[in-house]
Design a protein around this motif. Structure first.
Motif, short mmCIF file in Angstrom:
data_model
loop_
_atom_site.label_atom_id
_atom_site.label_comp_id
_atom_site.label_asym_id
_atom_site.label_seq_id
_atom_site.Cartn_x
_atom_site.Cartn_y
_atom_site.Cartn_z
N SER A 88 4.85 -11.13 7.16
CA SER A 88 3.99 -9.69 7.31
C SER A 88 2.90 -9.82 8.36
N ALA A 129 -1.66 3.36 -0.34
CA ALA A 129 -1.12 2.13 0.27
C ALA A 129 -1.88 1.66 1.52
N VAL A 135 6.17 4.21 -1.34
CA VAL A 135 6.25 3.86 -2.68
C VAL A 135 6.18 2.04 -2.57
N LEU A 136 7.10 1.69 -1.95
CA LEU A 136 7.35 0.19 -1.83
C LEU A 136 5.95 -0.41 -0.91
N GLN A 137 5.73 0.37 0.13
CA GLN A 137 4.47 -0.13 0.81
C GLN A 137 3.27 -0.22 -0.26
N ARG A 138 3.03 0.93 -1.02
CA ARG A 138 2.02 0.59 -1.66
C ARG A 138 2.09 -0.35 -2.90
N VAL A 139 3.20 -0.71 -3.36
CA VAL A 139 3.39 -1.77 -4.38
C VAL A 139 3.21 -3.13 -3.93
N THR A 140 3.53 -3.16 -2.38
CA THR A 140 3.31 -4.70 -1.89
C THR A 140 1.91 -4.83 -1.53
N GLN A 176 10.37 6.88 -0.59
CA GLN A 176 10.62 5.82 -1.33
C GLN A 176 10.00 4.63 -0.81
N ALA A 177 10.07 4.65 0.52
CA ALA A 177 9.53 3.64 1.31
C ALA A 177 7.99 3.22 1.24
#
Length: 338
Positions: free
Chosen positions: A2, A262, A328-333, A325-326
């Motif tokens: 990252s 995010a 959302v994944l940024q927020r989850v990470t 959707q992408a």
């Protein structure tokens, strides 16, 4: 791997199985590459957003694609085939000089990663476009985009503006289809600007040359916080943004809401502790709204976030978006649970 990590990527070949989904996409892109851009498109900027995936292939020495050539070709497309304005900003589009807030996320992270995170591509960085202080040139592009699009009265970035073309540079494809302005405060565009600046900030902050860019990092922090302040001040009571942040007639958009949360959660890892208090509270409201009722309000049974802005028509609200959707994944990470 990252850009927000202080663990710099080494030249040794790591185990890449966790990267396989990304590298598989990057390989398909490289295998179908035509006419310099990673994906043939009227946007000069969007294809470059795939560049970080291509760089991962290069850094990890993944087999099955000519990563060097693909990277060089995409850089050539940006440097020598894309029109620019008389005062320097490179266009988001190939037809005319048109500056979009999206550019800051689509192009800037690729270019700064290209410079800072690899020693295997020095031949690229010796090209004229990158000969003098590449990081400062990249940061100057962001500064110019902000000059054209940022509204100091509202702390918002406007979405799109045209600019006069530099007669000494590439002249573009021409035509009237993209000779327009969108001066509204598109919520997702503000998210793209904040997210792009964050990736650039994280890359530089965690690079060996970080100490050479203290002033630029200070500017980026201020610009990101400005964008977040504008969004925070216009977060509706529902906790979910309108497609255009200050216009409740433009529909509810969950994608920009997830992107706001995010980028705020990511920003607080790069700032001093407790610096972002009120903005974090707004991000918490946004996150809680998206995941209300165990996520059943804004996620369907298959996991699609909706309603979301149509990724192919930014004035329209739709029901499914890969970009949604992408983010959302940024927020989850960022480590915040739903």
């Amino acid at each position: 791997m990252s850009v927000f990590s202080s663990n710099n990527l080494t030249l040794t070949t790591p185990s890449t199985h966790k990267l396989d989904p990304v590298l598989d996409i990057a390989r398909r892109v490289v295998h179908t590459l035509s006419d310099r851009q990673l994906v043939q498109d009227g946007s000069a900027a969007d294809p470059a957003s795939l560049g970080v995936g291509v760089l991962l292939g290069n850094w990890t020495r993944a087999p099955g694609a000519n990563w060097d050539t693909a990277t060089k070709d995409q850089l050539e497309a940006l440097s020598y085939r894309t029109p620019r304005s008389t005062d320097g900003p490179t266009s988001h589009r190939t037809e005319v000089v048109q500056l979009w807030s999206d550019y800051v996320y689509m192009v800037s992270p690729f270019l700064v990663s290209l410079h800072d995170r690899t020693q295997r591509l020095r031949s690229i960085l010796r090209r004229p476009h990158f000969q003098r202080e590449p990081n400062r040139r990249i940061l100057h592009q962001i500064k110019l985009y902000r000059k054209y699009l940022y509204d100091s009265n509202t702390h918002f970035w406007r979405h799109i503006t045209t600019a006069p073309i530099d007669p000494a540079g590439p002249q573009g494809l021409g035509g009237d289809a993209f000779n327009f302005n969108d001066t509204g405060y598109w919520s997702t565009g503000n998210g793209w600007a904040a997210a792009g600046m964050l990736r650039v900030l994280g890359t530089i902050k965690n690079s060996p040359s970080s100490g050479q860019f203290d002033d630029e990092q200070h500017d980026l922090k201020n610009w990101i916080e400005d964008a977040h302040n504008g969004m925070m001040d216009n977060l509706p009571s529902s906790g979910v943004f309108y497609n255009y942040a200050n216009d409740d007639t433009t529909g509810t958009d969950c994608a920009s809401t997830a992107l706001f949360a995010a980028t705020v959660y990511r920003a607080i890892t790069l700032y001093e502790p407790d610096h972002y208090g009120d903005i974090v509270d707004a991000a918490e409201r946004a996150r809680e709204a998206l995941y209300a009722n165990n996520g059943t309000t804004y996620f369907d049974e298959e996991g699609w976030l909706n309603p979301v802005v149509n990724p192919n028509a930014f004035h329209e609200i739709g029901t499914e978006s890969p970009e949604g959707q992408a983010v959302v994944l940024q927020r989850v990470t960022t480590g915040r649970s739903g």
